[in-house]
Design a protein around this motif. Structure first.
Motif: not given
Length: 131
Positions: A50-70
């Motif tokens: 993650h970038g500054n002033v953010a956290g991993p939760y900002r990637f939760s949608a991307l996490e689901r999309a990448i996970s769906a692709h194996g």
């Protein structure tokens, strides 16, 4: 030290390995608990920073999309109030450990997290490859 969150534990076979700063991306407000264990091994892993002033939760949608692709997805949480050199070192160490247990690891980041991800190979543990 001190630039990465405590992180989760990687469970492989009968052994457990600590992965500093790595956790699920969907854990808002949490860096991943020492109590949490991540089962990996069969699928390639993508580590997002993650970038500054953010956290991993900002990637939760991307996490689901990448996970769906194996791929399994982990996020690297770092202390945004500390120098990025320590975060790069911690990321490099965790990725080096992770690479010993999974088929492949890809690291990417957003904004300042991208700089941390790019700097990690200079720490000696992470190999940089051309895209």
């Amino acid at each position: 030290g001190g630039s990465a969150a405590p992180g989760a534990r990687l469970r492989t076979g009968g052994a457990t390995t600590r992965l500093a700063g790595l956790s699920s991306c969907s854990e808002e407000g949490s860096a991943g608990s020492e109590e949490a264990a991540i089962d990996l091994g069969e699928r390639p892993v993508v580590v997002l920073v993650h970038g500054n002033v953010a956290g991993p939760y900002r990637f939760s949608a991307l996490e689901r999309a990448i996970s769906a692709h194996g791929h399994d997805v982990l996020c690297f949480r770092w202390n945004t109030r500390r120098r990025i050199g320590g975060a790069s070192e911690a990321l490099a160490a965790s990725v080096d450990t992770l690479r010993r247990h999974v088929p492949a690891v890809t690291v990417g980041g957003h904004s300042l997290g991208g700089l941390i991800a790019r700097r990690a190979p200079t720490q000696g543990a992470v190999r940089e490859t051309d895209p």
